[in-house]
Scaffold this motif. Structure first.
Motif, PDB file in Angstrom:
ATOM      1  N   THR A 106      40.470  43.031  40.808  1.00 55.15           N
ATOM      2  CA  THR A 106      40.586  42.046  41.794  1.00 55.15           C
ATOM      3  C   THR A 106      41.291  40.895  41.528  1.00 55.15           C
ATOM      4  N   THR A 124      38.919  35.807  46.895  1.00 54.02           N
ATOM      5  CA  THR A 124      38.957  37.305  46.219  1.00 54.02           C
ATOM      6  C   THR A 124      39.636  38.434  46.856  1.00 54.02           C
ATOM      7  N   ASP A 172      40.299  42.327  46.898  1.00 52.85           N
ATOM      8  CA  ASP A 172      39.815  43.439  46.141  1.00 52.85           C
ATOM      9  C   ASP A 172      40.107  44.753  46.843  1.00 52.85           C
TER      10      ASP A 172
END
Length: 108
Positions: free
Chosen positions: A46, A62, A64
């Motif tokens: 991430t 985030t 990811d």
């Protein structure tokens, strides 16, 4: 460690500890010198963006969708870049008005 520490250079004390990664933090970068936007990359695959002006203990966003650990990050602040709304896509962070990637994933 799964954290990123910010140090007060004058005192040597920890000014802030950023914790949200599930594995060791490999890298970090400010958007620009003196800026308050920080990105951290980790073995957890991430990339997390932190607003250092905020007292919030969670990252702003985030990303990811990386296929492997994030081992380096380089950010570029350009006109229309992080100063304006951005969207996160498979290959990076793109300003809404300009379609030029600011952060990209590369394979070695």
């Amino acid at each position: 460690d799964k954290s990123c520490f910010l140090w007060d250079v004058a005192t040597g004390a920890v000014a802030r500890r950023l914790e949200d990664h599930a594995a060791r933090v490999n890298c970090c970068a400010f958007c620009a010198p003196g800026d308050q936007l920080l990105a951290t990359g980790s073995y957890d695959r991430t990339l997390k963006f932190w607003d250092l002006r905020s007292n919030n203990r969670h990252p702003l966003q985030t990303v990811d969708d990386f296929g492997d650990s994030v081992t380096s990050v380089a950010l570029a602040k350009e006109t229309g870049g992080f100063d304006q709304p951005a969207r996160f896509g498979k290959h990076g962070v793109e300003p809404v008005r300009r379609q030029k990637p600011v952060v990209t994933e590369t394979s070695v």
